[in-house]
Structure formats: structure tokens, C-alpha cells
Design a protein around this motif. Sequence first.
Motif, mmCIF file in Angstrom:
data_model
loop_
_atom_site.group_PDB
_atom_site.id
_atom_site.type_symbol
_atom_site.label_atom_id
_atom_site.label_comp_id
_atom_site.label_asym_id
_atom_site.label_seq_id
_atom_site.Cartn_x
_atom_site.Cartn_y
_atom_site.Cartn_z
ATOM 1 N N GLY A 77 -82.345 47.939 73.619
ATOM 2 C CA GLY A 77 -81.059 48.629 73.709
ATOM 3 C C GLY A 77 -80.407 48.846 72.358
ATOM 4 N N LYS A 78 -80.920 48.162 71.331
ATOM 5 C CA LYS A 78 -80.359 48.246 69.973
ATOM 6 C C LYS A 78 -78.838 48.049 70.005
ATOM 7 N N TYR A 79 -78.408 47.028 70.739
ATOM 8 C CA TYR A 79 -76.986 46.787 70.919
ATOM 9 C C TYR A 79 -76.347 46.233 69.646
ATOM 10 N N ALA A 80 -75.237 46.822 69.237
ATOM 11 C CA ALA A 80 -74.522 46.373 68.037
ATOM 12 C C ALA A 80 -73.980 44.958 68.222
ATOM 13 N N PHE A 81 -73.638 44.591 69.435
ATOM 14 C CA PHE A 81 -73.082 43.265 69.694
ATOM 15 C C PHE A 81 -74.170 42.216 69.938
ATOM 16 N N SER A 82 -75.422 42.601 69.792
ATOM 17 C CA SER A 82 -76.528 41.682 70.070
ATOM 18 C C SER A 82 -76.488 40.461 69.164
ATOM 19 N N ASP A 83 -76.519 39.297 69.780
ATOM 20 C CA ASP A 83 -76.567 38.055 69.012
ATOM 21 C C ASP A 83 -77.969 37.800 68.481
ATOM 22 N N ILE A 84 -78.982 38.337 69.147
ATOM 23 C CA ILE A 84 -80.368 37.995 68.815
ATOM 24 C C ILE A 84 -80.967 38.881 67.718
ATOM 25 N N ILE A 85 -80.511 40.109 67.568
ATOM 26 C CA ILE A 85 -81.118 41.016 66.578
ATOM 27 C C ILE A 85 -81.008 40.477 65.148
ATOM 28 N N PRO A 86 -79.846 40.017 64.683
ATOM 29 C CA PRO A 86 -79.810 39.455 63.316
ATOM 30 C C PRO A 86 -80.753 38.265 63.136
ATOM 31 N N CYS B 124 -78.819 38.499 57.170
ATOM 32 C CA CYS B 124 -78.583 39.638 58.049
ATOM 33 C C CYS B 124 -77.206 39.520 58.681
ATOM 34 N N LEU B 125 -76.532 40.651 58.782
ATOM 35 C CA LEU B 125 -75.246 40.704 59.464
ATOM 36 C C LEU B 125 -75.297 41.803 60.517
ATOM 37 N N GLY B 126 -74.668 41.541 61.623
ATOM 38 C CA GLY B 126 -74.495 42.540 62.669
ATOM 39 C C GLY B 126 -73.018 42.581 63.008
ATOM 40 N N SER B 127 -72.451 43.769 63.117
ATOM 41 C CA SER B 127 -71.019 43.886 63.337
ATOM 42 C C SER B 127 -70.753 45.088 64.230
ATOM 43 N N THR B 128 -70.116 44.845 65.357
ATOM 44 C CA THR B 128 -69.783 45.950 66.248
ATOM 45 C C THR B 128 -68.890 46.924 65.495
ATOM 46 N N PRO B 129 -69.172 48.196 65.423
ATOM 47 C CA PRO B 129 -70.154 48.966 66.166
ATOM 48 C C PRO B 129 -71.484 49.176 65.444
ATOM 49 N N TYR B 130 -71.767 48.428 64.378
ATOM 50 C CA TYR B 130 -72.997 48.626 63.612
ATOM 51 C C TYR B 130 -74.054 47.607 64.015
ATOM 52 N N ILE B 131 -75.277 48.075 64.185
ATOM 53 C CA ILE B 131 -76.371 47.187 64.563
ATOM 54 C C ILE B 131 -76.750 46.295 63.383
ATOM 55 N N GLY B 132 -77.304 45.144 63.663
ATOM 56 C CA GLY B 132 -77.688 44.197 62.626
ATOM 57 C C GLY B 132 -78.625 44.805 61.591
ATOM 58 N N SER B 133 -78.428 44.421 60.342
ATOM 59 C CA SER B 133 -79.318 44.864 59.270
ATOM 60 C C SER B 133 -79.315 43.829 58.154
ATOM 61 N N LYS B 134 -80.365 43.874 57.347
ATOM 62 C CA LYS B 134 -80.483 42.930 56.244
ATOM 63 C C LYS B 134 -79.524 43.315 55.114
ATOM 64 N N ALA B 135 -78.942 42.306 54.496
ATOM 65 C CA ALA B 135 -78.055 42.497 53.352
ATOM 66 C C ALA B 135 -78.919 42.428 52.093
ATOM 67 N N LYS B 136 -79.629 43.503 51.805
ATOM 68 C CA LYS B 136 -80.650 43.507 50.749
ATOM 69 C C LYS B 136 -80.080 43.242 49.357
ATOM 70 N N LYS B 137 -78.928 43.810 49.044
ATOM 71 C CA LYS B 137 -78.324 43.592 47.725
ATOM 72 C C LYS B 137 -78.001 42.100 47.544
ATOM 73 N N ALA B 138 -77.440 41.486 48.565
ATOM 74 C CA ALA B 138 -77.109 40.061 48.508
ATOM 75 C C ALA B 138 -78.371 39.213 48.427
#
Length: 138
Positions: A17-26, A100-114
Motif C-alpha cells: 500500500g506504500k502507506y505514509a503512516f506505515s510503522d514498518i516501512i522505515p 530512515c524517517l517516515g512522515s505523513t503524508p510522505y512515505i519513509g525514505s533514507k536520510a542519505k545526507k545524514a
Amino acid sequence: MGVTIRNVATIGGSVMGKYAFSDIIPVLLVLNSTLVFYKNGEISLEEFLANPRMERDILLKIKIKEELGSGFFKKVAITPLDFSILNIAVTKNKDGFQICLGSTPYIGSKAKKAMDYINGLDNISEDNILTCANMAVE
């Protein structure tokens, strides 16, 4: 979300579902998970999330590479049963940190710069961690 949702919700459903609120994706992202599909074969979770137009397929399994390390996960929500506002997952293994951070409404993604910043340091101090956290939030 209560017993009703908890009894029918699945990890695969949350990923597909690629849910932005997903706890498991990050969490799965920092563990460098791969997905195995019926037609498309094996692809990384990161690649799957980046591809908005992937053809419909059946998710057969989620592979998590076993390796030594440690990790941290934090869900930020108004109450424990609410959808998350922010999810933060961090792991450290022989290859360095994954963030990795995930934040509604954005789906989780890696914080590559950090990740590049913190993995490039010889010694990690409290100031370095604060700088890294600010980079991740950006």
C-alpha cells in the motif's frame, strides 16, 4: 487501531500500500530489505518505493538480511493507537549507520545526507549526533 484492524493488517499489505503512516516501512528500509514478487522477481524495498508505476504483482515474501548490529525505532503519534505522525528508524552495523524517517503524508525514505555525514566521522560526539539529526529532518 484496535483488535479488528490488528487482526487483518499485514506487513505485506502495509508495504504494497506504500502507506505514509506505515510503522514498518522505515524499519524495513534501514534493514536493507528486498521484496520477492511473482512476476518481477527480487527488488529492493527502496527501489519498489521509488517506482510509482510498477505493474501489479503478487508479493511473495520480504527478505531481511541477517547481520550483527543494533537498531532503534521511534513512533511519534498523539496516542499509541493513532496513525503515526513521524517514524524514525536507525541501525548500526559493520557498514555504518542507516537512518530512515517516515512522515505523513510522505512515505519513509533514507536520510542519505545524514547517513553520509555520520558515516564519514572518525569519532562521534553529541554535537555530531545533533547535526546529523538536523540533516535527517531536512
